[in-house]
Motif scaffolding. Structure first.
Motif, short mmCIF file in Angstrom:
data_model
loop_
_atom_site.label_atom_id
_atom_site.label_comp_id
_atom_site.label_asym_id
_atom_site.label_seq_id
_atom_site.Cartn_x
_atom_site.Cartn_y
_atom_site.Cartn_z
N UNK A 21 44.10 -70.54 -39.43
CA UNK A 21 42.96 -70.32 -40.30
C UNK A 21 42.06 -71.56 -40.36
N UNK A 22 40.83 -71.34 -40.74
CA UNK A 22 39.85 -72.43 -40.78
C UNK A 22 39.72 -72.99 -42.20
N UNK A 23 40.82 -73.06 -42.91
CA UNK A 23 40.83 -73.64 -44.25
C UNK A 23 41.31 -75.08 -44.14
N UNK A 24 40.59 -76.00 -44.74
CA UNK A 24 40.88 -77.42 -44.61
C UNK A 24 41.06 -78.07 -45.98
N UNK A 25 41.89 -79.09 -46.01
CA UNK A 25 42.16 -79.82 -47.26
C UNK A 25 41.78 -81.28 -47.10
N UNK A 26 41.30 -81.86 -48.19
CA UNK A 26 41.07 -83.30 -48.29
C UNK A 26 41.91 -83.80 -49.46
N UNK A 27 42.87 -84.67 -49.17
CA UNK A 27 43.75 -85.18 -50.21
C UNK A 27 45.16 -84.69 -50.03
N UNK A 28 46.14 -85.53 -50.36
CA UNK A 28 47.54 -85.17 -50.10
C UNK A 28 48.05 -83.97 -50.89
#
Length: 275
Positions: free
Chosen positions: A231-238
Motif C-alpha cells: 500500500x502507498x500509506x507512509x508514516x513519519x515518526x517511530x
C-alpha cells in the motif's frame, strides 16, 4: 439530516452494493474461497448476518447481549469462526441472503429508533448509535472486499470510505492496547486523499508524527485487507510507523493481518476475519 441518519443511509448503501454483488451468484461461487483462510463467500455474508443480529441484540436487549460477550470471552480466538460456520450450516445461499437482508433492515430500524445519547454495549468500548452504524459499515465494506477479491471484481471507491478511515483513526490507541503495548500520548496527523482528490485529515496540523496516503489504501490497512508493504500509506515518526504495522479498525483480539503479495507469510500471515 443528522450525522447519525447520514451514516445509517451510507450503511444501507454499502450493504446494497454488496447485496448486488452476491445476489446472482451460483452455488459454486457461494462456496468459493475468499482471502480469509477457511472462509467462503457464504461465510463472509454469514458473518455479516450474525454480527447484525448480535448488534441488534445489543441495542434492544443489552443484558442478553452480555451473555454473548461472556461466550466470546470463553473462546476469544474462535467464537467468530464458529458463529459464521453455524449460520452457513443453517442456511442455503438463497435463504442466507434473505436472512441477511431481514437482519440488517431490523438493525437499521432499531438504530434509527434509539433515543439520542444511547450508548450501545459491544465487544470493545460502548458506542453511540452513529459509531455502531459506522462499525457496521466498516465491516460490510471489509468483508465485501474479501468477496470482491474472491470473485475477481474491482470495486470503485466511494465517499463512504471516510467512515472507515474515521473509525480506523479513532481506534489507534485500541490497536496498541489490545496487543499489550502502551499507546502513544501524542496525537498523529493523518492526511488521506480520496479518489476524487479530496483531502481528509485528522489530528493537529503541526503534529510531529504523521500518516499520509490514499484513502482507499488506508482503509485496506486498518481493516487488515492488505499488507502495508503493498500500500502507498507512509508514516513519519517511530510511533506512527509502529501503528501502521498493527492498525485495526475492529474490536476484539489483535488480527494478524495479511501477508505481503511478494514475500513469506511468516507468523500471522494467514488472514483473519475482522470483528
Amino acid at each position: 439530516m443528522s450525522d447519525t441518519s447520514a451514516v445509517l443511509d451510507d450503511l444501507r448503501s454499502e450493504s446494497e452494493e454488496l447485496d448486488l454483488l452476491v445476489a446472482g451468484l451460483s452455488a459454486p461461487q457461494w462456496a468459493g474461497a475468499t482471502p480469509a483462510a477457511g472462509w467462503t463467500v457464504a461465510h463472509q455474508v454469514a458473518h455479516l448476518s450474525w454480527t447484525d443480529e448480535v448488534a441488534l441484540l445489543s441495542v434492544t436487549e443489552p443484558e442478553q447481549f452480555g451473555e454473548e460477550v461472556a461466550k466470546a470471552m470463553r473462546d476469544p480466538e474462535g467464537f467468530v469462526d464458529e458463529a459464521a460456520a453455524e449460520v452457513v450450516a443453517a442456511y442455503a445461499p438463497p435463504a442466507l441472503l434473505t436472512h441477511w437482508r431481514d437482519g440488517r433492515q431490523r438493525l437499521q430500524e432499531a438504530l434509527r429508533a434509539a433515543p439520542a445519547g444511547t450508548r450501545i454495549p459491544w465487544y470493545g468500548p460502548p458506542m453511540s448509535v452513529a459509531s455502531m452504524a459506522t462499525a457496521r459499515l466498516m465491516e460490510t465494506w471489509a468483508h465485501g472486499q474479501d468477496v470482491a477479491d474472491a470473485l475477481g471484481v474491482t470495486r470503485t471507491p466511494t465517499a463512504r470510505l471516510r467512515h472507515v478511515a474515521r473509525i480506523g483513526t479513532r481506534a489507534r490507541d485500541y490497536a496498541f492496547l489490545v496487543r499489550g503495548m502502551k499507546a502513544p500520548t501524542e496525537e498523529f496527523r493523518v492526511e488521506l486523499k480520496g479518489s476524487d482528490g479530496e483531502l481528509i485529515a485528522y489530528g493537529p496540523e503541526d503534529a510531529a508524527q504523521r500518516v499520509t496516503g490514499p484513502l482507499h489504501d488506508f482503509c485496506l490497512l486498518v481493516t487488515q485487507r492488505a499488507h502495508r508493504d503493498d500500500l502507498a500509506v507512509r508514516a513519519e515518526g517511530p510511533d506512527a510507523d509502529t501503528w501502521l504495522g498493527i492498525a485495526q479498525a475492529f474490536a476484539g483480539p489483535a488480527g494478524p493481518g495479511r501477508a505481503p503479495k511478494d514475500g513469506p507469510a511468516g507468523p500471522g500471515g494467514a488472514p483473519r476475519a475482522d470483528r
